[in-house]
Design a protein around this motif. Structure first.
Motif, mmCIF file in Angstrom:
data_model
loop_
_atom_site.group_PDB
_atom_site.id
_atom_site.type_symbol
_atom_site.label_atom_id
_atom_site.label_comp_id
_atom_site.label_asym_id
_atom_site.label_seq_id
_atom_site.Cartn_x
_atom_site.Cartn_y
_atom_site.Cartn_z
ATOM 1 N N GLY A 33 173.712 74.926 43.124
ATOM 2 C CA GLY A 33 174.844 74.014 42.981
ATOM 3 C C GLY A 33 174.985 73.517 41.551
ATOM 4 N N LYS A 34 176.213 73.125 41.186
ATOM 5 C CA LYS A 34 176.458 72.612 39.844
ATOM 6 C C LYS A 34 176.108 71.141 39.790
ATOM 7 C CE LYS A 34 179.930 72.234 36.198
ATOM 8 N NZ LYS A 34 181.334 72.485 35.807
ATOM 9 N N ILE A 35 175.288 70.778 38.792
ATOM 10 C CA ILE A 35 174.850 69.390 38.629
ATOM 11 C C ILE A 35 175.722 68.729 37.575
ATOM 12 C CG2 ILE A 35 172.926 67.867 38.051
ATOM 13 C CD1 ILE A 35 171.031 70.101 38.837
ATOM 14 N N GLU A 36 176.506 67.761 37.988
ATOM 15 C CA GLU A 36 177.351 67.020 37.053
ATOM 16 C C GLU A 36 176.481 66.001 36.318
ATOM 17 O OE1 GLU A 36 180.405 67.687 36.408
ATOM 18 O OE2 GLU A 36 180.827 69.091 38.034
ATOM 19 N N THR A 37 176.501 66.065 35.008
ATOM 20 C CA THR A 37 175.679 65.154 34.214
ATOM 21 C C THR A 37 176.519 64.496 33.134
ATOM 22 O OG1 THR A 37 175.040 66.848 32.608
ATOM 23 C CG2 THR A 37 173.669 66.617 34.578
ATOM 24 N N GLY A 38 176.023 63.355 32.666
ATOM 25 C CA GLY A 38 176.641 62.686 31.539
ATOM 26 C C GLY A 38 176.124 63.261 30.230
ATOM 27 N N GLU A 39 176.679 62.762 29.152
ATOM 28 C CA GLU A 39 176.318 63.286 27.827
ATOM 29 C C GLU A 39 174.844 63.097 27.510
ATOM 30 O OE1 GLU A 39 177.556 62.547 23.117
ATOM 31 O OE2 GLU A 39 178.585 61.478 24.746
ATOM 32 N N HIS A 40 174.243 62.016 28.048
ATOM 33 C CA HIS A 40 172.864 61.697 27.684
ATOM 34 C C HIS A 40 171.888 61.868 28.835
ATOM 35 C CE1 HIS A 40 175.428 59.437 24.813
ATOM 36 N NE2 HIS A 40 174.533 59.845 23.955
ATOM 37 N N THR A 41 172.332 62.443 29.959
ATOM 38 C CA THR A 41 171.464 62.608 31.123
ATOM 39 C C THR A 41 170.285 63.527 30.799
ATOM 40 O OG1 THR A 41 173.331 62.328 32.618
ATOM 41 C CG2 THR A 41 171.339 63.323 33.530
ATOM 42 N N LEU A 42 169.086 63.080 31.176
ATOM 43 C CA LEU A 42 167.883 63.886 30.964
ATOM 44 C C LEU A 42 167.220 64.255 32.291
ATOM 45 C CD1 LEU A 42 165.727 65.174 29.188
ATOM 46 C CD2 LEU A 42 164.646 62.936 28.967
ATOM 47 N N ALA A 43 167.186 63.322 33.224
ATOM 48 C CA ALA A 43 166.611 63.587 34.542
ATOM 49 C C ALA A 43 167.570 63.065 35.602
ATOM 50 C CB ALA A 43 165.243 62.920 34.680
ATOM 51 N N CYS A 44 167.778 63.851 36.647
ATOM 52 C CA CYS A 44 168.752 63.480 37.674
ATOM 53 C C CYS A 44 168.396 64.177 38.981
ATOM 54 C CB CYS A 44 170.164 63.859 37.236
ATOM 55 S SG CYS A 44 170.363 65.627 36.898
ATOM 56 N N ARG A 45 169.266 64.010 39.974
ATOM 57 C CA ARG A 45 169.032 64.603 41.294
ATOM 58 C C ARG A 45 170.215 65.485 41.667
ATOM 59 N NH1 ARG A 45 166.538 61.020 46.255
ATOM 60 N NH2 ARG A 45 165.466 62.760 47.287
ATOM 61 N N CYS A 46 169.928 66.652 42.202
ATOM 62 C CA CYS A 46 170.982 67.551 42.651
ATOM 63 C C CYS A 46 171.718 66.903 43.825
ATOM 64 C CB CYS A 46 170.399 68.898 43.074
ATOM 65 S SG CYS A 46 171.624 70.009 43.812
ATOM 66 N N PRO A 47 173.035 66.777 43.759
ATOM 67 C CA PRO A 47 173.763 66.114 44.851
ATOM 68 C C PRO A 47 173.810 66.924 46.134
ATOM 69 C CG PRO A 47 175.295 67.049 43.260
ATOM 70 C CD PRO A 47 173.923 67.228 42.676
ATOM 71 N N TYR A 48 173.404 68.201 46.085
ATOM 72 C CA TYR A 48 173.498 69.067 47.256
ATOM 73 C C TYR A 48 172.168 69.183 48.006
ATOM 74 C CZ TYR A 48 177.643 70.228 44.564
ATOM 75 O OH TYR A 48 178.797 70.144 43.826
ATOM 76 N N CYS A 49 171.100 69.475 47.270
ATOM 77 C CA CYS A 49 169.805 69.662 47.939
ATOM 78 C C CYS A 49 168.829 68.520 47.662
ATOM 79 C CB CYS A 49 169.182 70.994 47.528
ATOM 80 S SG CYS A 49 168.695 71.076 45.781
ATOM 81 N N GLN A 50 169.253 67.531 46.840
ATOM 82 C CA GLN A 50 168.454 66.332 46.541
ATOM 83 C C GLN A 50 167.185 66.627 45.739
ATOM 84 O OE1 GLN A 50 169.901 63.313 47.319
ATOM 85 N NE2 GLN A 50 171.539 64.718 47.908
ATOM 86 N N THR A 51 167.119 67.794 45.107
ATOM 87 C CA THR A 51 165.968 68.118 44.257
ATOM 88 C C THR A 51 166.083 67.376 42.928
ATOM 89 O OG1 THR A 51 165.792 70.310 45.250
ATOM 90 C CG2 THR A 51 164.728 69.989 43.110
ATOM 91 N N PHE A 52 164.973 66.812 42.464
ATOM 92 C CA PHE A 52 164.961 66.112 41.181
ATOM 93 C C PHE A 52 164.792 67.128 40.043
ATOM 94 C CE2 PHE A 52 163.830 62.617 44.001
ATOM 95 C CZ PHE A 52 164.612 61.588 43.484
ATOM 96 N N HIS A 53 165.677 67.044 39.059
ATOM 97 C CA HIS A 53 165.679 67.976 37.942
ATOM 98 C C HIS A 53 165.428 67.256 36.624
ATOM 99 C CE1 HIS A 53 167.133 71.882 39.606
ATOM 100 N NE2 HIS A 53 167.492 71.089 40.599
ATOM 101 N N VAL A 54 164.782 67.954 35.719
ATOM 102 C CA VAL A 54 164.625 67.516 34.332
ATOM 103 C C VAL A 54 165.298 68.566 33.462
ATOM 104 C CG1 VAL A 54 163.015 66.905 32.504
ATOM 105 C CG2 VAL A 54 162.413 66.411 34.896
#
Length: 327
Positions: free
Chosen positions: A48-69
């Motif tokens: 899935g495509k992870i929507e991020t902001g300009e400064h995002t470094l770590a977030c969560r996939c909105p589809y499978c809830q996996t934490f990404h760096v």
């Protein structure tokens, strides 16, 4: 990238309560293996495509809830140097919230409910940590006053001293938050952290939390750090002059030299509470548990309490008049 459990394929995250990496699915410890990004901002777990902001470094996939760096944002000047890992998990932070507001009257009924506090999120806030060398020179006069009685007279003796203070001091790791989204005053109120726990940064700490790289560089925020240094120096100077009843300064000089600045992450739990169309934001120090934020007041509860007090008062007055009439 994300951390996949080599035992069950689940998402491995950093768990503050155990001070280590734990699989969310099978509970195994330190079983992580790195799954790198194949394509920028595409979830390597579900695609899935992870929507991020300009400064995002770590977030969560909105589809499978996996934490990404997002490792492509940890390079060059954006590579963090230091970190204080989370010491409190979500449930511990929620309990700190409840304890902080347990004695507050007139709070909305669901303010610290389990369902409301479930929305808390852990954030690694970007900070610059500054090292300064400061030279302070002070000149002035100080009065020492002694009073006593001789018969019917009260006597006062004032001795005036010339004061000269000259000292040098090194300040290590003065913190200044580098996130525009985080209010500076609130971040200052969360201090102090236990800075001796600062350690080398590792991306594993970010798994399970949200993080952003800095939005303001070290040069831009240096004046704020210098303000803190001057505040600390003035406090020390005041302590040194504490033996005088009155101090009259003639000259003060604070010369500061920045030695180093390091990009670091400090842990914060954020709680946003919605009430009557307004947001109330609270922060919990992810290491010490200190809570900052102002809660809303429930007018319904306040009026209900007032009505109850008035009713009791009216009852006691009525009973008092009754007994007076009987007597």
């Amino acid at each position: 990238m994300f951390y996949r459990c080599k035992n069950c394929g689940g998402n491995v995250v950093y768990q503050p309560e155990k001070n280590g990496m734990i699989c969310e699915s099978c509970g195994s410890e330190e079983s992580q293996q790195v799954v790198p990004q194949k394509e920028i901002h595409i979830c390597a777990n579900c695609g899935g495509k992870i929507e991020t902001g300009e400064h995002t470094l770590a977030c969560r996939c909105p589809y499978c809830q996996t934490f990404h760096v997002l490792e492509d944002r940890m390079e060059g000047e954006y590579k963090p140097g230091l970190v204080i890992p989370f010491a409190l998990g979500k449930h511990q932070a929620a309990e700190k919230m409840r304890q902080s507001f347990a004695e507050k009257l007139f709070l909305p009924s669901n303010f610290c409910s389990v369902s409301s506090l479930e929305s808390m999120e852990g954030i690694y806030v970007p900070f610059w940590m500054y090292d300064f060398h400061s030279h302070v020179h002070f000149e002035g006069e100080g009065d020492r006053i002694r009073t006593w009685r001789e018969g019917d007279y009260e006597c006062t003796e004032t001795k005036i001293y010339r004061i000269v203070r000259d000292f040098e001091v090194d300040y290590d790791k003065i913190p200044v938050d580098a996130s525009v989204a985080m209010e500076d005053g609130m971040m200052d109120l969360l201090e102090p952290y236990e800075y001796e726990k600062l350690g080398a940064f590792a991306p594993e700490y970010l798994s399970g939390f949200r993080a952003e790289v800095y939005e303001e560089n070290a040069q831009q925020l240096s004046p704020r750090a210098e303000e803190k240094v001057d505040t600390f120096s003035r406090q020390y100077l005041t302590e040194q002059n504490g033996g005088f009843a009155v101090v009259r300064p003639y000259s003060e000089q604070f010369d500061n030299r920045q030695k180093e600045a390091c990009f670091a992450f400090l842990p914060v739990w954020k709680y946003v509470y919605q009430y009557n169309g307004k947001e109330y934001i609270f922060y919990v120090n992810g290491q010490t548990g200190k809570v900052v934020g102002a809660p809303p007041i429930s007018r319904g509860r306040m009026f209900g309490f007032s009505a109850g007090v008035f009713g009791l008062l009216f009852f006691f007055l009525k009973m008092l008049f009754y007994f007076l009439e009987v007597l």
